[in-house]
Design an enzyme around this catalytic site. Structure first.
Site, PDB file in Angstrom:
ATOM      1  CE  LYS A   1     -17.040   7.857  28.785  1.00 48.04           C
ATOM      2  NZ  LYS A   1     -15.920   7.001  29.119  1.00 48.04           N
TER       3      LYS A   1
ATOM      4  CG  HIS B   1      -6.784  10.307  29.773  1.00 40.37           C
ATOM      5  ND1 HIS B   1      -7.478  11.129  30.636  1.00 40.37           N
ATOM      6  CD2 HIS B   1      -7.239   9.058  30.024  1.00 40.37           C
ATOM      7  CE1 HIS B   1      -8.311  10.408  31.366  1.00 40.37           C
ATOM      8  NE2 HIS B   1      -8.187   9.144  31.010  1.00 40.37           N
TER       9      HIS B   1
ATOM     10  CE  LYS C   1     -12.309   7.439  23.375  1.00 46.18           C
ATOM     11  NZ  LYS C   1     -11.322   8.395  23.938  1.00 46.18           N
TER      12      LYS C   1
ATOM     13  NE  ARG D   1     -16.563 -10.444   9.132  1.00 44.95           N
ATOM     14  CZ  ARG D   1     -16.922 -11.461   8.361  1.00 44.95           C
ATOM     15  NH1 ARG D   1     -18.166 -11.879   8.357  1.00 44.95           N
ATOM     16  NH2 ARG D   1     -16.035 -12.036   7.579  1.00 44.95           N
TER      17      ARG D   1
ATOM     18  CG  ASN E   1      -8.071  11.439  25.876  1.00 46.13           C
ATOM     19  OD1 ASN E   1      -6.885  11.297  25.601  1.00 46.13           O
ATOM     20  ND2 ASN E   1      -8.926  10.425  25.847  1.00 46.13           N
TER      21      ASN E   1
ATOM     22  CG  HIS F   1      -3.110   7.136  27.893  1.00 43.55           C
ATOM     23  ND1 HIS F   1      -3.993   7.277  26.852  1.00 43.55           N
ATOM     24  CD2 HIS F   1      -3.841   6.665  28.930  1.00 43.55           C
ATOM     25  CE1 HIS F   1      -5.208   6.893  27.231  1.00 43.55           C
ATOM     26  NE2 HIS F   1      -5.136   6.525  28.495  1.00 43.55           N
TER      27      HIS F   1
ATOM     28  CD  GLU G   1     -11.189  10.921  21.596  1.00 49.49           C
ATOM     29  OE1 GLU G   1     -11.284  10.861  22.821  1.00 49.49           O
ATOM     30  OE2 GLU G   1     -10.281  10.343  20.954  1.00 49.49           O
TER      31      GLU G   1
ATOM     32  NE  ARG H   1     -15.765   9.062  24.021  1.00 48.29           N
ATOM     33  CZ  ARG H   1     -16.322   7.875  24.025  1.00 48.29           C
ATOM     34  NH1 ARG H   1     -17.196   7.552  23.093  1.00 48.29           N
ATOM     35  NH2 ARG H   1     -16.007   6.992  24.961  1.00 48.29           N
TER      36      ARG H   1
ATOM     37  CD  GLU I   1     -10.425   8.395  34.326  1.00 47.96           C
ATOM     38  OE1 GLU I   1     -10.698   9.508  33.834  1.00 47.96           O
ATOM     39  OE2 GLU I   1      -9.819   7.500  33.685  1.00 47.96           O
TER      40      GLU I   1
ATOM     41  CG  HIS J   1      -6.277   4.747  33.456  1.00 45.11           C
ATOM     42  ND1 HIS J   1      -5.644   5.227  32.334  1.00 45.11           N
ATOM     43  CD2 HIS J   1      -7.486   5.376  33.493  1.00 45.11           C
ATOM     44  CE1 HIS J   1      -6.438   6.083  31.700  1.00 45.11           C
ATOM     45  NE2 HIS J   1      -7.561   6.195  32.397  1.00 45.11           N
TER      46      HIS J   1
HETATM   47  N1  LIG Z   1     -13.076   2.672  27.962  1.00 44.81           N
HETATM   48  C1  LIG Z   1     -13.015   3.789  28.651  1.00 44.81           C
HETATM   49  O1  LIG Z   1     -13.720   4.761  28.382  1.00 44.81           O
HETATM   50  C2  LIG Z   1     -12.069   3.872  29.816  1.00 44.81           C
HETATM   51  C3  LIG Z   1     -12.202   4.938  30.726  1.00 44.81           C
HETATM   52  C4  LIG Z   1     -11.322   4.983  31.804  1.00 44.81           C
HETATM   53  C5  LIG Z   1     -10.373   3.980  31.985  1.00 44.81           C
HETATM   54  N2  LIG Z   1     -10.316   2.955  31.100  1.00 44.81           N
HETATM   55  C6  LIG Z   1      -9.378   1.861  31.315  1.00 44.81           C
HETATM   56  O2  LIG Z   1      -9.751   1.210  32.532  1.00 44.81           O
HETATM   57  C7  LIG Z   1      -8.605   0.558  33.061  1.00 44.81           C
HETATM   58  C8  LIG Z   1      -8.529   0.825  34.551  1.00 44.81           C
HETATM   59  O3  LIG Z   1      -9.688   0.322  35.154  1.00 44.81           O
HETATM   60  P1  LIG Z   1      -9.753   0.023  36.710  1.00 44.81           P
HETATM   61  O4  LIG Z   1      -9.111   1.128  37.458  1.00 44.81           O
HETATM   62  O5  LIG Z   1     -11.135  -0.364  37.010  1.00 44.81           O
HETATM   63  O6  LIG Z   1      -8.738  -1.185  36.852  1.00 44.81           O
HETATM   64  P2  LIG Z   1      -8.933  -2.772  36.912  1.00 44.81           P
HETATM   65  O7  LIG Z   1      -9.985  -3.216  35.992  1.00 44.81           O
HETATM   66  O8  LIG Z   1      -7.582  -3.354  36.770  1.00 44.81           O
HETATM   67  O9  LIG Z   1      -9.444  -3.018  38.392  1.00 44.81           O
HETATM   68  C9  LIG Z   1      -8.605  -2.628  39.441  1.00 44.81           C
HETATM   69  C10 LIG Z   1      -8.274  -3.772  40.420  1.00 44.81           C
HETATM   70  O10 LIG Z   1      -9.364  -3.917  41.310  1.00 44.81           O
HETATM   71  C11 LIG Z   1      -9.804  -5.267  41.350  1.00 44.81           C
HETATM   72  N3  LIG Z   1     -11.251  -5.197  41.542  1.00 44.81           N
HETATM   73  C12 LIG Z   1     -12.172  -4.823  40.639  1.00 44.81           C
HETATM   74  N4  LIG Z   1     -13.381  -4.749  41.211  1.00 44.81           N
HETATM   75  C13 LIG Z   1     -13.221  -5.087  42.491  1.00 44.81           C
HETATM   76  C14 LIG Z   1     -14.104  -5.163  43.600  1.00 44.81           C
HETATM   77  N5  LIG Z   1     -15.392  -4.832  43.509  1.00 44.81           N
HETATM   78  N6  LIG Z   1     -13.599  -5.564  44.790  1.00 44.81           N
HETATM   79  C15 LIG Z   1     -12.271  -5.856  44.919  1.00 44.81           C
HETATM   80  N7  LIG Z   1     -11.388  -5.772  43.919  1.00 44.81           N
HETATM   81  C16 LIG Z   1     -11.864  -5.386  42.717  1.00 44.81           C
HETATM   82  C17 LIG Z   1      -9.371  -5.875  40.050  1.00 44.81           C
HETATM   83  O11 LIG Z   1      -9.202  -7.259  40.184  1.00 44.81           O
HETATM   84  C18 LIG Z   1      -8.064  -5.139  39.789  1.00 44.81           C
HETATM   85  O12 LIG Z   1      -7.018  -5.783  40.469  1.00 44.81           O
HETATM   86  C19 LIG Z   1      -7.412   1.078  32.304  1.00 44.81           C
HETATM   87  O13 LIG Z   1      -6.972   0.102  31.419  1.00 44.81           O
HETATM   88  C20 LIG Z   1      -7.956   2.273  31.551  1.00 44.81           C
HETATM   89  O14 LIG Z   1      -7.266   2.487  30.350  1.00 44.81           O
HETATM   90  C21 LIG Z   1     -11.124   2.890  30.027  1.00 44.81           C
HETATM   91  O1  LIG Z   2     -14.397   7.877  27.059  1.00 48.36           O
HETATM   92  C1  LIG Z   2     -13.503   8.629  26.674  1.00 48.36           C
HETATM   93  O2  LIG Z   2     -13.580   9.235  25.601  1.00 48.36           O
HETATM   94  C2  LIG Z   2     -12.291   8.840  27.475  1.00 48.36           C
HETATM   95  O3  LIG Z   2     -11.337   9.451  27.004  1.00 48.36           O
HETATM   96  C3  LIG Z   2     -12.268   8.296  28.864  1.00 48.36           C
HETATM   97  C4  LIG Z   2     -10.875   8.083  29.428  1.00 48.36           C
HETATM   98  O4  LIG Z   2     -10.989   8.180  30.841  1.00 48.36           O
HETATM   99  C5  LIG Z   2     -10.321   6.692  29.125  1.00 48.36           C
HETATM  100  O5  LIG Z   2      -9.148   6.481  29.855  1.00 48.36           O
HETATM  101  C6  LIG Z   2     -10.131   6.348  27.671  1.00 48.36           C
HETATM  102  O6  LIG Z   2      -9.900   4.988  27.489  1.00 48.36           O
HETATM  103  C7  LIG Z   2      -8.985   7.088  27.061  1.00 48.36           C
HETATM  104  O7  LIG Z   2      -9.199   7.054  25.707  1.00 48.36           O
HETATM  105  P1  LIG Z   2      -8.072   6.974  24.607  1.00 48.36           P
HETATM  106  O8  LIG Z   2      -8.848   7.192  23.363  1.00 48.36           O
HETATM  107  O9  LIG Z   2      -7.090   8.072  24.889  1.00 48.36           O
HETATM  108  O10 LIG Z   2      -7.471   5.628  24.700  1.00 48.36           O
HETATM  109 ZN   LIG Z   3      -9.186   7.471  31.805  1.00 52.82          ZN
END
Ligand SMILES: NC(=O)c1ccc[n+]([C@@H]2O[C@H](COP(=O)([O-])OP(=O)(O)OC[C@H]3O[C@@H](n4cnc5c(N)ncnc54)[C@H](O)[C@@H]3O)[C@@H](O)[C@H]2O)c1
Ligand SMILES: O=C(O)C(=O)C[C@@H](O)[C@H](O)[C@H](O)COP(=O)(O)O
Ligand SMILES: [Zn+2]
Length: 375
Positions: free
Chosen positions: A235, A256, A152, A130, A253, A260, A245, A249, A194, A274
Site C-alpha cells: 500500500k 469495492h 483516505k 482547517r 479498490n 460499496h 488516485e 491507486r 483486504e 466492509h
Molecule cells: N481509509 C481507507 O483507506 C480504508 C481502507 C479500508 C477500509 N476503510 C473503512 O474502514 C471501515 C471498516 O473498518 P473496520 O473493519 O476496522 O471496522 P470498525 O472500525 O467498525 O471495527 C470493527 C469492530 O471491531 C471493534 N474493535 C476494533 N478494534 C478492536 C479490538 N482490538 N478488540 C475488540 N474489538 C475491536 C470495533 O468496536 C467495531 O465494533 C469501513 O468504514 C471502511 O470503509 C477505509
Molecule cells: O486506500 C485506498 O485507495 C483504497 O481504496 C482502500 C480501500 O480498501 C478502502 O475501502 C477505501 O476507503 C475505498 O476508497 P473509496 O475511494 O472507494 O471510498
Molecule cells: Zn476497503
C-alpha cells in the site's frame, strides 16, 4: 515467507510522500512506545484520543497511560461502535469535542480503533481548524493492513459510501499487533479480505503464500506480522506513486465498486461488514473477468475457494438480506468516486496478481451480470 520479525523488533515501512512522508511501525507491544514517539514528532503537543466505546473499554487506559508517562496531556472523544458513526452527526460531535477541548493546530488527534474511527477522526482532523495533525493507532486487522495507511478519510452520505471526505495523511501509523488479540473472529475475517486483496491485485506469490499459511495468519505470531507488513509495503508503494488516485491507486479498490453498493444497500449496517462486502466484490470482479474472457473460470474459482475456506462470503446468497434489484444496484454503483464523465471504472484481472483499472466496460453487460448474481 521472508523477513520474519524477531521479538521486540518492530518492522518500519516508510510512506515516501515527500513533506508528508511518515512511518508505519508494526510489531507487538508498541503501545508503550507511543508517548516518546509523539513527543519526538510534536514536542509539547497535547492529544485528543478518538475511539469507539468497545475499544475504549479494552485499550484506552493503556494508551492514556503511555501518553501520560511521556508527559503528554490527553483528552478523549468516544463514539458509538460501527459503520453508523461515519455520519455527519458524529463528525459534528467529534469536531465540537475537539474544539471544546481546545485542541490547537499544534496539537494532535490520535485515531485509536478500526477503519471507522480512523476514517471519521482523520476527516475530523482534516477539517477542524482547517487541519490538525493526526496519528493512526489501528486496532483491527483491516485497519492495520489498509485503512490506517494512505490518508483516505471520509464519512458516508445517504447517497453512498465514503462520499464526503478528504485526503489527509497521518504523521505516524503505530500498528501494535497485540491489540488484535481482543478482536472478535468475524472482524478478523473481514479484515482478512483486504489482506487477500493485496495478493489478488498485484502479488500472486503472496496470494499463494496466504493459501498455504492462512491458518497461521489467523492464529497470530510471525505469519500474521509478515502478512501485515507485506500489505503495508504494497500500500505504501502504491500511495507513494499515486497519492490522490489519479491512476494506479484505484487498484486498491479491487472489489469495492460492487462491495460499496452492497454495503449501501444493506444500510451500512452490521448485516454486511466492509471486509465481507470486499470479499464478495472481489469474487464478483474475478467472476466478471472470467465472463468476458480475461481469465480462465478456474482462476476465479480459486479466488472464491480461498475466501470461502476462511469463512468469508463469496456469493450474494451467503448474506441473508432482501437485496434490491440490479437497477438499484447499478444506481448505487453510479455514485462510485471512480466514475468519470458518467463512465464507470472497474478493477478487473487477467489473473491472480494481475489486476488492472479499466473504463472499457459495457454497463448493460455489468447490469446483466449483477442481475445473474442476485438471481
Ligand atoms: N481509509 C481507507 O483507506 C480504508 C481502507 C479500508 C477500509 N476503510 C473503512 O474502514 C471501515 C471498516 O473498518 P473496520 O473493519 O476496522 O471496522 P470498525 O472500525 O467498525 O471495527 C470493527 C469492530 O471491531 C471493534 N474493535 C476494533 N478494534 C478492536 C479490538 N482490538 N478488540 C475488540 N474489538 C475491536 C470495533 O468496536 C467495531 O465494533 C469501513 O468504514 C471502511 O470503509 C477505509
Ligand atoms: O486506500 C485506498 O485507495 C483504497 O481504496 C482502500 C480501500 O480498501 C478502502 O475501502 C477505501 O476507503 C475505498 O476508497 P473509496 O475511494 O472507494 O471510498
Ligand atoms: Zn476497503
Amino acid at each position: 515467507m521472508n523477513a520474519p520479525t524477531r521479538p521486540g523488533e518492530p518492522i518500519v515501512v516508510d510512506v515516501a510522500l515527500g513533506e508528508r512522508a511518515y512511518d508505519i511501525v508494526i510489531g507487538r507491544g508498541l503501545v508503550a512506545t507511543l508517548g516518546p514517539r509523539l513527543a519526538a514528532l510534536k514536542p509539547g503537543a497535547k492529544a485528543a484520543i478518538v475511539c469507539d466505546v468497545t475499544v475504549a473499554a479494552l485499550h484506552l487506559a493503556a494508551i492514556e497511560a503511555a501518553l501520560a508517562a511521556a508527559g503528554i496531556a490527553s483528552t478523549r472523544v468516544i463514539v458509538a461502535a460501527g459503520e453508523g458513526s461515519k455520519s455527519f452527526a458524529t463528525l459534528e460531535r467529534v469536531c465540537d469535542e475537539l474544539l471544546a477541548a481546545k485542541i490547537e493546530r499544534g496539537d494532535l488527534v490520535v485515531a485509536l480503533g478500526g477503519g471507522v474511527v480512523g476514517d471519521l477522526s482523520g476527516f475530523a482532523a482534516a477539517v477542524t481548524r482547517r487541519g490538525l495533525d493526526y496519528v493512526q493507532v489501528p486496532t483491527t486487522l483491516l485497519a492495520q493492513v489498509d485503512s490506517s495507511v494512505g490518508g483516505k478519510t471520509a464519512i458516508n452520505s445517504r447517497l453512498g459510501k465514503n462520499l464526503v471526505g478528504a485526503f489527509h495523511q497521518p504523521i505516524l501509523v503505530l500498528a501494535d499487533t497485540s491489540l488484535l488479540d481482543t478482536l472478535p473472529p468475524r472482524e478478523f475475517r473481514a479484515g482478512y479480505a483486504e489482506v487477500a486483496k493485496y495478493g489478488l491485485l498485484g502479488d500472486a506469490g503472496f496470494f499463494a503464500w496466504l493459501e498455504a499459511n492462512a491458518r497461521d495468519v489467523f492464529a497470530g505470531g510471525p505469519a500474521r506480522e509478515h502478512a501485515i507488513a507485506t500489505c503495508c509495503r504494497m500500500k505504501a508503494a502504491i500511495v507513494a506513486r499515486d497519492e490522490r488516485e489519479t491512476g494506479d491507486r484505484a487498484l486498491l479498490n479491487l472489489g469495492h465498486t460492487f462491495g460499496h453498493a452492497f454495503e449501501a444497500a444493506a444500510g451500512f449496517s452490521a448485516k454486511l461488514l466492509h471486509g465481507e462486502a470486499v470479499s464478495l466484490g472481489m469474487v464478483l470482479a474475478f467472476r466478471y473477468s472470467a465472463r468476458i474472457g480475461l481469465l480462465p473460470k478456474t482462476e476465479a474459482e480459486r479466488v472464491e475457494q480461498h475466501l470461502a475456506d476462511v469463512g468469508l462470503p463469496t456469493r450474494v446468497k451467503d448474506v441473508p438480506f432482501r437485496w434490491p434489484d440490479a437497477d438499484r444496484m447499478m444506481d448505487l454503483m453510479a455514485q462510485d468516486k471512480k466514475v468519470s464523465r458518467g463512465r464507470m471504472t472497474f478493477i478487473l484481472a487477467r489473473g491472480i496478481g494481475e489486476a488492472f483499472v479499466t473504463r472499457d466496460v459495457d454497463p448493460n453487460d455489468i447490469r446483466a451480470f449483477v442481475a445473474s448474481q442476485l438471481a
